[in-house]
Design a protein around this motif. Sequence first.
Motif: not given
Length: 383
Positions: A155, A162, A227, A229
């Motif tokens: 993350n 994550w 999010v 990533l």
Amino acid sequence: MSDPEAGPGPARWLPTDERSEPTDGIGLCLSGGGYRAMLFHLGSLWRLSEAGLLARLDRVSSVSGGSITAAVLGAGWSELGFDDRGVAEGFEQRVVEPVRGLASRTIDEGAIALGILTPATIGERVSAALRKHLLGEHTLQDLPDSPRFVINATNLASGVLWRFSKPYMADYRVGTIRSPATPLADAAAASAAFPPVLSPFALELEDAAWETVDGNDLTGREYRDRVALADGGVYDNLGLETVWKRCRTVLVSDGGGRMADDPDPPADWARQSIRVLKVVDNQVRDLRKRQILDAYRSGARLGAYWGIRSEIDDFACPDALPAPAERTVALAELPTRLREIDAPLQERLINWGFAACDAAIRTRLDQALAAPAGFPYPEAGLG
């Protein structure tokens, strides 16, 4: 008086830290390394299956190229057909053939080109390719309950792992989403989003049901709605952490590369930034390797480590499969890409993963294991 929960010295325990002894389970880590690692791990899994160890796994943790192989293995787990020896009779059809099919296609170049020209992100393009050519409409809910598969990404907002799995996906700072229906292709693409060219992978979670527990300190919508990533290897390029905290027996298949020496490192900011990323990646990998090897030596963990850069003689396995160093080094130096690999080279990478795993588990884990009859692809050998 000092707080016993504060941890040693100026450090503090993280909410995810395991302060109790790990269980007696067996965990397998599959590293990153693009198609090179994806195929090397395929050979490792093949040997583990023949040895009856694949069926005994409690946890599979993966990053990057290893996550592509892990996603296929997890999606097809119920169809592997383990016999009474623990050998997966359907391994070739359900795992080997699909992974080799993907390795015959280049997916990173098109993803980068189209991602630049269109609003869709590069990560979405990689996910679309994985969905079309390998994982179909499978989601995290299609993974087995046991073993637990954990696909790791990084993350970029919180700076920690994550974790994608069937029971939940989570970041210990941001929170937890239970029973996620996230496509497996998205999880694998996020895990393989190598910076700077393939990242970030944007996970849209505006409507997700988040669970907040003690230790979550980034719970605002700015951290939860979208999010960003990147490759799981940015944080843990062996996929070691989620196995280390749970299992006493730790198996590590490392298909990762090594940074080349450069007597004249670039001075321009773009190429120098890439060089710095490689230095960081190299150091993270070395630290993780030292952690597991020291644990083997001290008895804190059981298991075996084998890598694409291992030398077969180092295992001191008297009847190891033939693996001349000059040939294995050539395989290890293949670039970290999601770029087409021809059939003979695929077979040599699979053979090398098989041979390295065999020598490692028969000398470090179970000396009573019988030697294999030969390579999965005898005619290919190692080149």
